[in-house]
Design a protein around this motif. Structure first.
Motif, PDB file in Angstrom:
ATOM      1  N   GLN A  32       0.817  -1.223   0.000  1.00 13.50           N
ATOM      2  CA  GLN A  32       0.000   0.000   0.000  1.00 13.50           C
ATOM      3  C   GLN A  32       0.847   1.269   0.000  1.00 13.50           C
ATOM      4  OE1 GLN A  32      -2.708  -0.079   3.314  1.00 13.50           O
ATOM      5  NE2 GLN A  32      -3.605  -2.045   2.763  1.00 13.50           N
ATOM      6  N   VAL A  33       2.125   1.132  -0.347  1.00 14.80           N
ATOM      7  CA  VAL A  33       3.040   2.277  -0.266  1.00 14.80           C
ATOM      8  C   VAL A  33       2.472   3.513  -0.957  1.00 14.80           C
ATOM      9  CG1 VAL A  33       5.229   3.167  -1.184  1.00 14.80           C
ATOM     10  CG2 VAL A  33       5.216   1.068   0.116  1.00 14.80           C
ATOM     11  N   GLU A  34       1.920   3.323  -2.146  1.00 13.45           N
ATOM     12  CA  GLU A  34       1.425   4.502  -2.893  1.00 13.45           C
ATOM     13  C   GLU A  34       0.232   5.170  -2.210  1.00 13.45           C
ATOM     14  OE1 GLU A  34       0.816   3.555  -7.007  1.00 13.45           O
ATOM     15  OE2 GLU A  34       2.940   2.985  -7.207  1.00 13.45           O
ATOM     16  N   ILE A  35      -0.555   4.360  -1.483  1.00 10.69           N
ATOM     17  CA  ILE A  35      -1.732   4.915  -0.781  1.00 10.69           C
ATOM     18  C   ILE A  35      -1.278   5.832   0.358  1.00 10.69           C
ATOM     19  CG2 ILE A  35      -3.839   4.309   0.526  1.00 10.69           C
ATOM     20  CD1 ILE A  35      -3.901   2.907  -2.157  1.00 10.69           C
ATOM     21  N   HIS A  36      -0.213   5.401   1.074  1.00  8.25           N
ATOM     22  CA  HIS A  36       0.198   6.140   2.275  1.00  8.25           C
ATOM     23  C   HIS A  36       1.279   7.189   2.002  1.00  8.25           C
ATOM     24  CE1 HIS A  36      -2.226   3.381   4.639  1.00  8.25           C
ATOM     25  NE2 HIS A  36      -1.686   2.381   3.962  1.00  8.25           N
ATOM     26  N   ALA A  37       1.928   7.098   0.847  1.00  9.59           N
ATOM     27  CA  ALA A  37       3.052   8.003   0.544  1.00  9.59           C
ATOM     28  C   ALA A  37       2.683   9.491   0.691  1.00  9.59           C
ATOM     29  CB  ALA A  37       3.605   7.719  -0.848  1.00  9.59           C
ATOM     30  N   PRO A  38       1.483   9.926   0.236  1.00  8.24           N
ATOM     31  CA  PRO A  38       1.172  11.363   0.389  1.00  8.24           C
ATOM     32  C   PRO A  38       1.171  11.822   1.839  1.00  8.24           C
ATOM     33  CG  PRO A  38      -0.427  10.284  -1.059  1.00  8.24           C
ATOM     34  CD  PRO A  38       0.426   9.201  -0.476  1.00  8.24           C
ATOM     35  N   GLU A  45      -6.670   3.816   9.245  1.00  3.94           N
ATOM     36  CA  GLU A  45      -8.019   3.645   8.687  1.00  3.94           C
ATOM     37  C   GLU A  45      -7.954   3.285   7.196  1.00  3.94           C
ATOM     38  OE1 GLU A  45     -10.890   3.550  10.099  1.00  3.94           O
ATOM     39  OE2 GLU A  45     -12.158   3.652   8.313  1.00  3.94           O
ATOM     40  N   LEU A  46      -7.057   3.970   6.485  1.00  7.09           N
ATOM     41  CA  LEU A  46      -6.900   3.652   5.055  1.00  7.09           C
ATOM     42  C   LEU A  46      -6.357   2.242   4.881  1.00  7.09           C
ATOM     43  CD1 LEU A  46      -5.370   6.902   3.480  1.00  7.09           C
ATOM     44  CD2 LEU A  46      -7.703   6.023   3.288  1.00  7.09           C
ATOM     45  N   ALA A  47      -5.431   1.856   5.757  1.00  8.03           N
ATOM     46  CA  ALA A  47      -4.796   0.539   5.636  1.00  8.03           C
ATOM     47  C   ALA A  47      -5.839  -0.569   5.750  1.00  8.03           C
ATOM     48  CB  ALA A  47      -3.715   0.373   6.701  1.00  8.03           C
ATOM     49  N   PHE A 174      13.214  12.709   1.850  1.00  9.27           N
ATOM     50  CA  PHE A 174      13.911  11.693   1.048  1.00  9.27           C
ATOM     51  C   PHE A 174      12.937  10.772   0.319  1.00  9.27           C
ATOM     52  CE2 PHE A 174      17.674  11.788   4.252  1.00  9.27           C
ATOM     53  CZ  PHE A 174      18.212  12.880   3.608  1.00  9.27           C
ATOM     54  N   GLY A 175      11.762  10.531   0.915  1.00  5.46           N
ATOM     55  CA  GLY A 175      10.785   9.619   0.301  1.00  5.46           C
ATOM     56  C   GLY A 175      10.182   8.686   1.329  1.00  5.46           C
ATOM     57  N   PHE A 176       9.258   7.856   0.868  1.00  6.48           N
ATOM     58  CA  PHE A 176       8.524   6.934   1.748  1.00  6.48           C
ATOM     59  C   PHE A 176       8.463   5.568   1.079  1.00  6.48           C
ATOM     60  CE2 PHE A 176       4.533   4.844   2.883  1.00  6.48           C
ATOM     61  CZ  PHE A 176       4.633   4.815   4.258  1.00  6.48           C
ATOM     62  N   PRO A 177       8.680   4.458   1.762  1.00  8.36           N
ATOM     63  CA  PRO A 177       9.081   4.376   3.164  1.00  8.36           C
ATOM     64  C   PRO A 177      10.509   4.853   3.368  1.00  8.36           C
ATOM     65  CG  PRO A 177       9.038   2.185   2.187  1.00  8.36           C
ATOM     66  CD  PRO A 177       8.515   3.121   1.148  1.00  8.36           C
ATOM     67  N   GLY A 178      10.793   5.280   4.594  1.00  8.08           N
ATOM     68  CA  GLY A 178      12.029   5.998   4.864  1.00  8.08           C
ATOM     69  C   GLY A 178      13.300   5.173   4.753  1.00  8.08           C
ATOM     70  N   GLY A 179      13.248   3.915   5.185  1.00  6.40           N
ATOM     71  CA  GLY A 179      14.470   3.106   5.216  1.00  6.40           C
ATOM     72  C   GLY A 179      15.180   3.022   3.872  1.00  6.40           C
TER      73      GLY A 179
END
Ligand code: KG4
Ligand code: ZN
Length: 338
Positions: A32-38, A45-47, A174-179
């Motif tokens: 779901q990276v693209e859903i939560h990235a913003p 709740e979205l997850a 830097f971006g999401f996810p951070g690692g």
């Protein structure tokens, strides 16, 4: 025995089919990276809503990839803790549904124990070993005596290791996810440019506990205070120096635990275990032998859940249909199984 594994504790909707605890027939992960990235972070709740929307397709995809029919499975394993409660409930409810429909047993699995098991999908490791789980929600160091017997030796007293990566990445954009984002930026940086502080932990009676909030604050709010005269300055150097410090904290604890316990086999799991600086560092360490799963089994996946679930079901440790979800791990020795 073919076990269906379901993992929905956070933002990965994952389903796998694994035979006899290690032969991965399929391993499907819908991220779901693209859903939560913003939002630069997981929105609970979205997850859970996305898990509900996606899980049927992910299950169907997993059976298709394995070439297995639902009638051929021998049991179901599902992550029941720890994690986001709404997300966990989707996986657990589905698992119970499959159990009722097929008449096969279901077992609830602790996500952290599954991370510690992940490397066994590749090769069996002799017990006992020192286990480390470093993920977005946990930093845990423990002694592992069997797939179910996990004695916690230390854990984070504030932020988890992956959480520190995520927060630093969010601050610097830097971006999401951070690692992975920090790792990518750090590639062009000097890891010695900033001498960020490791926690002294002198007030904590447990020498194996971790703390990341001080490091995170230093990196986000006061990087210049820790800049080394004559070194290059800039965000890629900050990323590289932070990464080195965050990982060295783990390596220091590990060396101490290995020396104290005399156990020289070390298994590392969880998303941060896919970090290249960590992987290279432990492979060079002489005082212990390290076992790390390949990157796709470091981050959240259902193959590790199906793999460990096989051992519970073989031991007759199935759960009842009243299996509940929980936000926290039990995380201590010889836990009573649900
Ligand atoms: O195990 P995981 O997929 O989910 C949880 O159970 O939390 O771990 C996700 C965490 C995130 O904080 C992510 O930023 C971190 O693992 N991560 C990394 C790397 N890949 C993922 N941290 C450092 N370096 C990486 N290459
Ligand atoms: Zn995880």
């Amino acid at each position: 025995m073919i076990i269906l594994g379901i993992e929905s504790s956070c933002d990965e909707c994952a389903v796998a089919l694994v035979e006899d605890g290690s032969k991965v027939l399929s391993n499907v992960v819908a991220s779901q990276v693209e859903i939560h990235a913003p939002y630069s972070g997981v929105v609970p709740e979205l997850a859970s809503r996305k898990h509900i929307e996606w899980i049927l397709d992910v299950i169907a995809g997993s059976f298709r990839e394995a070439g297995v029919d639902v009638g051929e499975i021998d049991g179901i394993a599902v992550t029941s803790r720890p994690g986001l409660v709404g997300s966990l409930m989707v996986g657990v409810c589905f698992a119970k549904g499959v159990a009722v429909a097929t008449g096969k047993p279901v077992v609830g699995v602790d996500h952290l124990k599954a991370h510690l098991y992940a490397v066994m999908l590749l090769e069996p490791i002799n017990y006992p070993y020192i286990g480390v789980v470093i993920s977005g929600g946990h930093s845990l160091i423990c002694r592992v005596d069997s797939f179910d017997e996990v004695e916690q030796l230390g854990s984070t007293i504030d932020d988890a290791c992956g959480e520190a990566f995520d927060k630093v990445a969010r601050h610097y954009g830097f971006g999401f996810p951070g690692g992975p984002a920090v790792e990518a930026v750090a590639r062009g940086g000097d890891p010695d440019a900033y001498n960020f502080p490791k926690p002294s932990m002198h007030k904590d009676p447990n020498p194996y506990n971790f703390s990341y909030s001080g490091l995170k604050t230093a990196v986000i709010h006061h990087p210049d205070r820790f800049w080394k005269q004559g070194s290059p300055k800039g965000t890629n150097h900050i990323a590289a120096s932070f990464q080195r410090c965050a990982i060295d904290i783990i390596l220091d604890k590990l060396s101490r635990v290995v020396e104290k316990t005399g156990i020289d086999r070390v298994v590392i799991g969880g998303g941060v275990a896919s970090n290249s600086y960590l992987r290279e560092s432990v492979s060079r360490t002489a005082s212990y032998t390290s076992y790390l799963p390949p990157k796709e089994y470091c981050t959240d996946n259902a193959a590790m859940v199906a793999g460990i679930g096989y051992h519970y079901l073989v031991a007759g440790m199935e759960s009842s249909l009243s299996l509940k979800v929980a936000p926290h791990s039990i995380g201590s020795r010889s836990v009573a199984h649900p």
